[in-house]
Design a protein around this motif. Structure first.
Motif, mmCIF file in Angstrom:
data_model
loop_
_atom_site.group_PDB
_atom_site.id
_atom_site.type_symbol
_atom_site.label_atom_id
_atom_site.label_comp_id
_atom_site.label_asym_id
_atom_site.label_seq_id
_atom_site.Cartn_x
_atom_site.Cartn_y
_atom_site.Cartn_z
ATOM 1 N N GLY A 149 59.937 -13.731 24.515
ATOM 2 C CA GLY A 149 61.792 -13.848 24.677
ATOM 3 C C GLY A 149 62.575 -14.382 25.772
ATOM 4 N N VAL B 202 44.679 -9.420 15.178
ATOM 5 C CA VAL B 202 44.724 -9.008 13.996
ATOM 6 C C VAL B 202 45.065 -9.738 12.206
ATOM 7 N N ASP C 295 56.829 -14.620 26.574
ATOM 8 C CA ASP C 295 57.048 -15.936 26.686
ATOM 9 C C ASP C 295 57.825 -15.113 25.187
ATOM 10 N N THR D 198 59.074 -3.920 17.157
ATOM 11 C CA THR D 198 59.959 -4.713 15.573
ATOM 12 C C THR D 198 61.253 -4.974 16.212
ATOM 13 N N THR E 113 50.689 -12.486 10.471
ATOM 14 C CA THR E 113 50.851 -11.647 11.684
ATOM 15 C C THR E 113 51.607 -10.320 12.227
ATOM 16 N N PRO F 244 61.569 -3.462 21.407
ATOM 17 C CA PRO F 244 61.804 -3.236 22.160
ATOM 18 C C PRO F 244 62.658 -3.757 23.168
ATOM 19 N N GLY F 245 63.894 -3.868 22.996
ATOM 20 C CA GLY F 245 64.759 -4.927 23.751
ATOM 21 C C GLY F 245 64.421 -6.142 23.541
ATOM 22 N N TRP F 246 65.451 -6.870 24.216
ATOM 23 C CA TRP F 246 65.257 -8.641 24.697
ATOM 24 C C TRP F 246 64.194 -8.816 25.641
ATOM 25 N N VAL F 247 62.953 -9.175 25.413
ATOM 26 C CA VAL F 247 62.578 -8.981 26.905
ATOM 27 C C VAL F 247 62.168 -10.531 27.252
HETATM 28 N N1 LIG Z 1 60.268 -10.330 23.472
HETATM 29 C C1 LIG Z 1 61.250 -9.965 23.121
HETATM 30 O O1 LIG Z 1 62.333 -9.751 23.411
HETATM 31 C C2 LIG Z 1 60.983 -9.154 21.850
HETATM 32 C C3 LIG Z 1 62.067 -8.113 20.665
HETATM 33 C C4 LIG Z 1 61.576 -7.689 20.310
HETATM 34 C C5 LIG Z 1 60.348 -7.495 19.370
HETATM 35 N N2 LIG Z 1 59.669 -8.070 19.949
HETATM 36 C C6 LIG Z 1 58.321 -8.037 19.754
HETATM 37 O O2 LIG Z 1 57.588 -7.299 21.124
HETATM 38 C C7 LIG Z 1 55.973 -7.701 20.090
HETATM 39 C C8 LIG Z 1 55.702 -8.252 21.426
HETATM 40 O O3 LIG Z 1 56.125 -9.383 22.090
HETATM 41 P P1 LIG Z 1 55.957 -10.082 22.874
HETATM 42 O O4 LIG Z 1 57.475 -10.715 23.862
HETATM 43 O O5 LIG Z 1 55.542 -9.439 24.057
HETATM 44 O O6 LIG Z 1 55.522 -11.729 22.252
HETATM 45 P P2 LIG Z 1 54.441 -12.802 23.300
HETATM 46 O O7 LIG Z 1 55.158 -12.945 24.691
HETATM 47 O O8 LIG Z 1 54.720 -14.263 22.608
HETATM 48 O O9 LIG Z 1 53.064 -11.232 23.074
HETATM 49 C C9 LIG Z 1 52.965 -12.338 21.469
HETATM 50 C C10 LIG Z 1 51.532 -10.892 21.915
HETATM 51 O O10 LIG Z 1 50.632 -10.847 20.764
HETATM 52 C C11 LIG Z 1 49.755 -11.494 20.608
HETATM 53 N N3 LIG Z 1 49.262 -11.891 19.143
HETATM 54 C C12 LIG Z 1 49.508 -13.048 18.861
HETATM 55 N N4 LIG Z 1 49.348 -13.396 17.472
HETATM 56 C C13 LIG Z 1 48.172 -12.108 17.154
HETATM 57 C C14 LIG Z 1 46.924 -12.035 16.432
HETATM 58 N N5 LIG Z 1 46.959 -12.362 15.042
HETATM 59 N N6 LIG Z 1 46.197 -11.063 16.964
HETATM 60 C C15 LIG Z 1 45.888 -9.778 18.041
HETATM 61 N N7 LIG Z 1 47.017 -10.898 18.450
HETATM 62 C C16 LIG Z 1 48.028 -11.298 19.086
HETATM 63 C C17 LIG Z 1 49.764 -12.416 21.510
HETATM 64 O O11 LIG Z 1 48.468 -13.165 22.062
HETATM 65 P P3 LIG Z 1 48.166 -14.663 22.707
HETATM 66 O O12 LIG Z 1 48.823 -14.577 23.881
HETATM 67 O O13 LIG Z 1 46.694 -13.487 23.147
HETATM 68 O O14 LIG Z 1 48.289 -15.168 21.659
HETATM 69 C C18 LIG Z 1 50.502 -12.283 22.790
HETATM 70 O O15 LIG Z 1 49.993 -11.115 23.739
HETATM 71 C C19 LIG Z 1 55.989 -8.443 19.510
HETATM 72 O O16 LIG Z 1 56.056 -7.761 17.597
HETATM 73 C C20 LIG Z 1 57.759 -9.079 18.827
HETATM 74 O O17 LIG Z 1 58.102 -9.134 17.671
HETATM 75 C C21 LIG Z 1 59.824 -8.697 21.441
#
Ligand SMILES: NC(=O)c1ccc[n+]([C@@H]2O[C@H](COP(=O)([O-])OP(=O)(O)OC[C@H]3O[C@@H](n4cnc5c(N)ncnc54)[C@H](OP(=O)(O)O)[C@@H]3O)[C@@H](O)[C@H]2O)c1
Length: 210
Positions: free
Chosen positions: A170, A21, A168, A111, A72, A162-165
């Motif tokens: 979370g 992105v 990687d 978000t 990002t 999405p919650g606290w998930v």
């Molecule tokens: N986990 C939580 O508790 C939590 C809570 C609130 C919100 N969120 C939001 O949920 C969303 C997903 O997060 P997650 O928890 O799944 O995080 P994650 O485990 O760190 O995964 C993030 C994903 O984003 C991809 N990504 C990062 N930079 C990118 C780029 N420049 N272009 C395309 N893809 C990119 C990564 O791809 P690569 O693996 O290839 O780097 C990975 O697949 C995020 O927007 C995060 O802010 C997460």
């Protein structure tokens, strides 16, 4: 992935590709691949999920760190939305459905509660991460702008926490397995209508304070 999926797209189609992105050429390639695959039906649902975190506090943050997270988490989703707009418009026009919905044409921005300015009065000390909080607050504004802008095309835009998930990002202390987060968000997607565009919701569909 979730075992039970309630959300069913009107025109299911599977395309798998990488899209960075932060890279305009990569976004353009993804747009072309989607257009080639979906043709006249257009794209019904765009989910801006990609995001990065930064644990930088006031003491440790740097301009580079701030800009990388902003690039990002804010610029990326906005450019991706802009690039897919013609496909979303096509879907909105192609389907003779009343009102707005994810079955018709929608953008969902993933978000975080940490982007809520109101809630930061209560939760700041738990996660004093400046770059991430600022980026998600800006993404929330982008969602509101898109929802206002795209009403004219009947394209819905909603921001969802999405919650606290357990990902990687979370970490393993997170209470929520990925499948639970995904399945509850899919139910919310299925329930979204005209009155939900421009809202900030949690994974159960409850409104979150901006
Ligand atoms: N986990 C939580 O508790 C939590 C809570 C609130 C919100 N969120 C939001 O949920 C969303 C997903 O997060 P997650 O928890 O799944 O995080 P994650 O485990 O760190 O995964 C993030 C994903 O984003 C991809 N990504 C990062 N930079 C990118 C780029 N420049 N272009 C395309 N893809 C990119 C990564 O791809 P690569 O693996 O290839 O780097 C990975 O697949 C995020 O927007 C995060 O802010 C997460």
């Amino acid at each position: 992935m979730a075992k039970q999926i309630d959300y069913q797209p009107a025109n299911p189609s599977n395309i798998s590709m990488a899209c960075y992105v932060t890279d305009s050429a990569s976004i353009q390639k993804a747009v072309e691949a989607v257009q080639a695959s979906l043709g006249a039906t257009g794209l019904n649902l765009l989910i801006n999920n990609a995001g990065i975190n930064s644990y930088a506090t006031l003491e440790t943050l740097t301009a580079d760190d701030m800009m990388a997270v902003y690039q990002t988490n804010v610029v990326g989703p906005l450019l991706v939305s802009k690039a897919f707009l013609p496909s979303l418009k096509k879907a909105a026009q192609a389907l003779d459905l009343e009102g707005m919905s994810c079955n018709k044409a929608a953008i969902i921005n993933i978000t975080s509660l940490l982007g809520s300015i109101k809630l930061s009065q209560k939760n700041f000390s738990l996660a004093p991460m400046y770059p991430y909080r600022l980026s998600k607050a800006a993404l929330n504004m982008a969602s509101m702008c898109l929802s206002e802008d795209l009403k004219q095309y009947q394209i819905l835009c909603t921001a969802i926490h999405p919650g606290w998930v357990q990902t990687d990002m979370g970490g393993m202390k997170a209470p929520l397995p990925v499948a639970d987060s995904v399945s509850s968000m899919l139910k919310v997607f299925a329930s979204l209508s005209q009155c939900d565009t421009g809202k900030f919701l949690d994974r159960e569909g409850k409104e979150v304070d901006w």
